[in-house]
Design a protein around this motif. Structure first.
Motif, PDB file in Angstrom:
ATOM      1  N   SER A 125       0.826  -1.207   0.000  1.00  0.00           N
ATOM      2  CA  SER A 125       0.000   0.000   0.000  1.00  0.00           C
ATOM      3  C   SER A 125       0.863   1.261   0.000  1.00  0.00           C
ATOM      4  N   ILE A 126       0.370   2.280  -0.689  1.00  0.00           N
ATOM      5  CA  ILE A 126       1.009   3.595  -0.729  1.00  0.00           C
ATOM      6  C   ILE A 126      -0.031   4.625  -0.311  1.00  0.00           C
ATOM      7  N   VAL A 127       0.263   5.368   0.746  1.00  0.00           N
ATOM      8  CA  VAL A 127      -0.630   6.410   1.241  1.00  0.00           C
ATOM      9  C   VAL A 127       0.037   7.758   1.004  1.00  0.00           C
ATOM     10  N   LEU A 128      -0.672   8.661   0.348  1.00  0.00           N
ATOM     11  CA  LEU A 128      -0.138   9.992   0.095  1.00  0.00           C
ATOM     12  C   LEU A 128      -0.820  11.003   1.010  1.00  0.00           C
ATOM     13  N   MET A 156      -0.047  16.443 -11.871  1.00  0.00           N
ATOM     14  CA  MET A 156       0.888  16.028 -10.830  1.00  0.00           C
ATOM     15  C   MET A 156       1.167  14.533 -10.979  1.00  0.00           C
ATOM     16  N   PRO A 157       2.266  14.150 -11.651  1.00  0.00           N
ATOM     17  CA  PRO A 157       2.613  12.730 -11.784  1.00  0.00           C
ATOM     18  C   PRO A 157       2.916  12.106 -10.423  1.00  0.00           C
ATOM     19  N   LEU A 158       2.577  10.827 -10.286  1.00  0.00           N
ATOM     20  CA  LEU A 158       2.809  10.084  -9.049  1.00  0.00           C
ATOM     21  C   LEU A 158       3.715   8.894  -9.328  1.00  0.00           C
ATOM     22  N   PHE A 189      -5.825   9.608  -0.281  1.00  0.00           N
ATOM     23  CA  PHE A 189      -5.254   8.845  -1.393  1.00  0.00           C
ATOM     24  C   PHE A 189      -4.556   7.615  -0.836  1.00  0.00           C
ATOM     25  N   ILE A 190      -5.002   6.456  -1.286  1.00  0.00           N
ATOM     26  CA  ILE A 190      -4.325   5.210  -0.947  1.00  0.00           C
ATOM     27  C   ILE A 190      -4.371   4.291  -2.159  1.00  0.00           C
TER      28      ILE A 190
END
Length: 481
Positions: free
Chosen positions: A337-340, A349-351, A474-475
């Motif tokens: 998981s990635i949490v912003l 806005m590229p991630l 955002f996850i």
């Protein structure tokens, strides 16, 4: 010394064999990968060949069954095992069209206690009447053609896709079947699955621009829901009342759509033969569109199914609406998981996420001063699949017109939208190699689409147009089997 030489020769031969295998794999791997290009990771697809309408969705002896008329089973709606071709005994002069499967616990048809019985349309060609037929199974795997088929023939060449279920109140079977060209649904009853009595008709009503197909009828949250496929690619639904003989729709000023995308069709619900008191309603649709389904560029086969979705009816100011949520069983696939943190967006806005195209996103966006905002997925090579909201038009939309090679069909580049009035956008998105499914506002609005990007289109970006938007949640999860 001889022994040492023998050992050396063996080692030399082993080394040569390993090098040969590595070279062989290096030569074959690109061809294997090309053959599997666009195969989804967590959506069900057959090993090869065609798949279309999900048929015969039933839970029995702890297993979920899916037919098309191939056959697969699952313990959890996520991991599927494809079984041998089930339909036996046909004479080869017809095609098995869509239908359903029931468990005859009372042996009403005489095929045996708890026999599984498939009820489907026997289709020869468009100049010959379509009729309803039976095949039965005593081992839950192989289905034998009933020698006295068809069991329902009204002499029409447009009469198909029976959905059958046991109506406990009247202790009999109910069949829901369509007359596609007439935009009608007929209801029939039977004590034994072999002899059918016409009860009533419903329609035309709602959307009637195209043929009506693949109907379903189920109880949900105190109401009955009638769903109807409007070819080539959409599902409309009606809420109302069913008394065992006829369906009466609630007042409905316009057509209600289960999915606003270009590729969600022929959805059917699972019947729970293990627990008939269960109120859970889960369905699955075909991620396809008859306009171009046979021409898509996958080489391993054609077609795959949607993720299973749990259904509910919820009240809104405009009335009762069908709400869909991805089944919670899918959470077992989550990895990494990635949490912003909360962030403002103005422009693109590229991630940096996973570098793969099998993932799940939860994104909440406060639109603030922006005139539009959303995400680009499958981003790369100047292409992307866009999930966005247009403030002025009050529309949630998906746009795949610049996402993939569309040479196979002039109808494939498309932007589809759904009406939505909000400043707080809630998105739950599933991306899987060749598909994107978007659940917005807790599942009130759903848009599903196939797409065929290159392997390098793995980027994701946020965007806001004409002002600033704030991403409040955002996850992301990588999804793996």
């Amino acid at each position: 010394m001889l022994r040492q030489r023998t050992v050396c020769r063996c080692l030399f031969k082993t080394d040569l064999m390993q090098r040969y295998l590595i070279l062989l794999l290096a030569l074959c791997f690109p061809a294997v990968m090309a053959a599997q290009k666009y195969r989804p990771v967590y959506h069900f697809s057959p090993k090869h060949g065609w798949i279309g309408d999900p048929d015969g969705l039933i839970k029995f002896r702890g297993k979920y069954h899916l037919f098309w008329w191939g056959h697969a089973v699952s313990n959890d709606l996520v991991h599927w095992q494809e079984l041998p071709y089930p339909m036996q005994g046909g004479d080869g002069t017809f095609t098995y069209f869509s239908g359903s499967v029931v468990v005859d616990k009372r042996n009403t048809a005489g095929f045996g206690d708890s026999a599984m019985v498939a009820v489907y349309t026997l289709h020869k060609n468009d100049s010959v009447p379509e009729a309803q037929a039976l095949s039965y199974s005593n081992d839950d795997t192989l289905f034998h053609f009933y020698k006295h088929n068809p069991v329902l023939d009204i002499g029409s060449n447009s009469f198909r896709d029976p959905q059958v279920f046991w109506y406990a109140k009247d202790q009999r079977w109910i069949m829901v079947v369509t007359h596609p060209h007439l935009h009608k649904v007929s209801f029939y009853a039977s004590p034994d699955l072999k002899h059918w009595e016409h009860l009533s008709d419903f329609g035309p009503m709602g959307a009637v621009a195209n043929d009506w197909e693949v109907p379903d009828l189920f109880a949900l949250d105190g109401k009955w829901v009638l769903t109807i496929g409007q070819g080539p690619n959409r599902m409309q639904y009606f809420t109302g009342h069913f008394d065992g003989r006829s369906f009466v729709s609630d007042p409905q000023p316009e057509a209600l759509w289960a999915d606003y995308g270009p590729d969600f069709y022929a959805a059917r619900s699972w019947r729970n033969a293990d627990d008939t008191a269960s109120t859970r309603v889960t369905w699955m649709g075909w991620l396809g569109n008859w306009t171009y389904a046979r021409d898509v560029p996958s080489r391993w086969g054609k077609g795959f199914e949607s993720i299973p979705r749990d259904l509910s009816l919820q009240p809104f100011p405009e009335g009762l609406r069908l709400v869909q949520q991805p089944v919670p069983e899918l959470k077992v696939l989550r990895r990494d998981s990635i949490v912003l943190p909360r962030r403002k967006v103005n422009g693109q806005m590229p991630l940096t996420l996973f570098g793969s195209n099998s993932y799940e996103l939860e994104v909440d966006i406060d639109l603030q001063t922006a005139k539009g905002a959303g995400l680009q997925v499958l981003l790369g090579q100047g292409r992307s699949f866009v999930v966005g909201y247009d403030v002025q038009q009050k529309q949630l939309y998906i746009d795949r017109s610049n996402c993939s090679d569309t040479a196979f069909s002039a109808h494939f580049p498309v932007r589809m939208s759904a009406p939505l009035h909000t400043r707080q956008l809630q998105l739950h998105i599933f991306v899987d190699a060749a598909s994107v499914e978007v659940f917005a506002q807790q599942g009130k609005i759903v848009l599903s689409a196939t797409t065929f990007p290159s392997e390098t289109q793995t980027g994701v970006a946020l965007f806001a147009k004409g002002g600033t938007a704030t991403v409040t949640h955002f996850i992301a999860w990588k999804l793996e089997k």
